[in-house]
Design an enzyme around this catalytic site. Structure first.
Site, PDB file in Angstrom:
ATOM      1  N   GLY A  14       0.897  -1.233   0.037  1.00 58.42           N
ATOM      2  CA  GLY A  14       0.125   0.058   0.013  1.00 58.42           C
ATOM      3  C   GLY A  14       0.721   1.119   0.018  1.00 58.42           C
ATOM      4  N   ASN A 108      -5.774   2.273 -12.871  1.00 52.53           N
ATOM      5  CA  ASN A 108      -4.840   1.301 -12.281  1.00 52.53           C
ATOM      6  C   ASN A 108      -3.452   2.178 -12.476  1.00 52.53           C
ATOM      7  OD1 ASN A 108      -3.918  -1.326 -11.536  1.00 52.53           O
ATOM      8  ND2 ASN A 108      -3.348  -1.782 -13.562  1.00 52.53           N
ATOM      9  N   HIS A 110       0.343   0.852 -13.278  1.00 53.76           N
ATOM     10  CA  HIS A 110       1.159  -0.573 -13.364  1.00 53.76           C
ATOM     11  C   HIS A 110       2.630  -0.187 -13.531  1.00 53.76           C
ATOM     12  CE1 HIS A 110       1.634  -4.656 -15.305  1.00 53.76           C
ATOM     13  NE2 HIS A 110       2.540  -3.893 -16.344  1.00 53.76           N
ATOM     14  N   SER A 137       3.038   3.436 -15.405  1.00 50.24           N
ATOM     15  CA  SER A 137       1.946   4.004 -16.154  1.00 50.24           C
ATOM     16  C   SER A 137       0.503   4.062 -15.306  1.00 50.24           C
ATOM     17  CB  SER A 137       1.674   3.062 -17.594  1.00 50.24           C
ATOM     18  OG  SER A 137       2.823   3.089 -18.198  1.00 50.24           O
ATOM     19  N   LEU A 145      -6.483  -6.872 -20.165  1.00 51.83           N
ATOM     20  CA  LEU A 145      -5.660  -6.626 -19.097  1.00 51.83           C
ATOM     21  C   LEU A 145      -4.608  -5.776 -19.180  1.00 51.83           C
ATOM     22  CD1 LEU A 145      -4.849  -8.118 -16.293  1.00 51.83           C
ATOM     23  CD2 LEU A 145      -3.735  -9.522 -17.285  1.00 51.83           C
ATOM     24  N   ASP A 146      -4.270  -4.842 -18.252  1.00 50.41           N
ATOM     25  CA  ASP A 146      -3.411  -3.880 -18.468  1.00 50.41           C
ATOM     26  C   ASP A 146      -3.100  -3.140 -19.705  1.00 50.41           C
ATOM     27  OD1 ASP A 146      -2.326  -4.591 -16.041  1.00 50.41           O
ATOM     28  OD2 ASP A 146      -0.980  -6.197 -16.547  1.00 50.41           O
TER      29      ASP A 146
HETATM   30  C1  GAR Z   1       3.154  -1.294  -7.449  1.00 51.48           C
HETATM   31  O1  GAR Z   1       4.391  -1.291  -7.833  1.00 51.48           O
HETATM   32  C2  GAR Z   1       2.115  -1.278  -8.384  1.00 51.48           C
HETATM   33  O2  GAR Z   1       2.428  -0.499  -9.684  1.00 51.48           O
HETATM   34  C3  GAR Z   1       2.039  -2.863  -8.886  1.00 51.48           C
HETATM   35  O3  GAR Z   1       1.800  -3.392  -7.439  1.00 51.48           O
HETATM   36  C4  GAR Z   1       3.010  -2.626  -6.777  1.00 51.48           C
HETATM   37  C5  GAR Z   1       2.214  -2.250  -5.461  1.00 51.48           C
HETATM   38  O4  GAR Z   1       2.652  -1.664  -4.364  1.00 51.48           O
HETATM   39  N1  GAR Z   1       0.848  -3.183  -9.673  1.00 51.48           N
HETATM   40  C6  GAR Z   1       0.613  -4.121 -10.412  1.00 51.48           C
HETATM   41  O5  GAR Z   1       1.819  -4.812 -10.546  1.00 51.48           O
HETATM   42  C7  GAR Z   1      -0.546  -4.267 -10.994  1.00 51.48           C
HETATM   43  N2  GAR Z   1      -0.452  -5.006 -12.351  1.00 51.48           N
HETATM   44  P1  GAR Z   1       2.210  -0.730  -3.312  1.00 51.48           P
HETATM   45  O6  GAR Z   1       1.212  -1.782  -2.451  1.00 51.48           O
HETATM   46  O7  GAR Z   1       3.346  -0.579  -2.386  1.00 51.48           O
HETATM   47  O8  GAR Z   1       1.469   0.465  -3.581  1.00 51.48           O
END
Ligand code: GAR
Length: 217
Positions: A14, A108, A110, A137, A145-146
């Site tokens: 998070g 989202n 990514h 992004s 997806l993405d």
């Molecule tokens: C982040 O790097 C986000 O971009 C990625 O998960 C991480 C979450 O970190 N999301 C994905 O890979 C979605 N496909 P966080 O919980 O510290 O925010």
């Protein structure tokens, strides 16, 4: 300015949620109505509690299939009446019904320069592909997806000795800048997805993703 009600979905640490919480405590005009996780032990839930934000856990393992989980999740999200839903490290593939329901009002983040490296393990894959630039992004979520229309990107260099962890950390710093920025645009009514699924920012269709260095504030 009135605050846009939002709901944030997480699965893990998070840090992007924290960036949104911190920005909302400064000047980001949103009210985080709830943080929802599919994992009870996601540290992001702790961050929400510390900020006095309601939390909810909906475990996908408690549901027989993807459709029933997504239907319950939709009901839970909608009980908070958000104007925008943020996926912030929410590691679930979403059903078409769910995605269509939030069309134009779900973002989202990514960890790659989409359309490169959709899916998982983006940092390791960027290193293996020997790219010089990597990044993150923000995009509207559509059924691909993405693959939804990209709004904003930030890049970082890939250095010769990089390993996935330190590259991820370098990208994450940028994530914490671009997510609040895009949310701010949306909350101010400056960002939308038009009927042709094109991104409109400040009244203009953007043909290619805005890069952080050139981004309006
Ligand atoms: C982040 O790097 C986000 O971009 C990625 O998960 C991480 C979450 O970190 N999301 C994905 O890979 C979605 N496909 P966080 O919980 O510290 O925010």
């Amino acid at each position: 300015m009135s605050r846009l009600p939002i709901v944030v979905l997480i699965s893990g640490g998070g840090t992007n949620l924290q960036a949104i919480i911190d920005a909302a405590n400064r000047d980001l005009p949103v009210e985080i109505k709830a943080v929802i996780s599919n994992h009870a032990d996601a540290y992001g839930l702790e961050r929400a509690k510390q900020a006095g934000i309601p939390t909810a856990v909906l475990k996908h393992r408690d549901f027989p299939d993807r459709d029933s989980f997504d239907a319950a999740l939709m009901k839970l999200i909608d009980s908070y009446r958000p104007g925008l839903v943020l996926l912030a490290g929410f590691m679930r593939i979403l059903t078409p019904d769910f995605v269509r329901h939030y069309h134009g009002r779900m973002l989202n983040i990514h960890p790659s320069l989409l359309p490169d490296f959709q899916g998982l393990h983006t940092h390791q894959r960027a290193i293996e592909a020997d790219v010089q630039k990597h990044g993150a992004s923000i995009h509207f979520v559509t059924e691909e997806l993405d693959g939804g229309p990209i709004i904003l990107q930030a890049s970082v260099p890939v250095l010769p000795d990089d390993e996935a962890d330190n590259l991820a950390a370098r990208v994450l710093e940028k994530e914490h800048i671009i997510y609040p920025l895009a949310v701010n645009w949306f909350a101010q009514g400056r960002l939308l997805l038009n009927d042709a699924d094109q991104v409109v920012l400040d009244g203009k269709i953007i043909d290619s993703p805005v890069q952080l260095e050139q981004a309006p504030r």
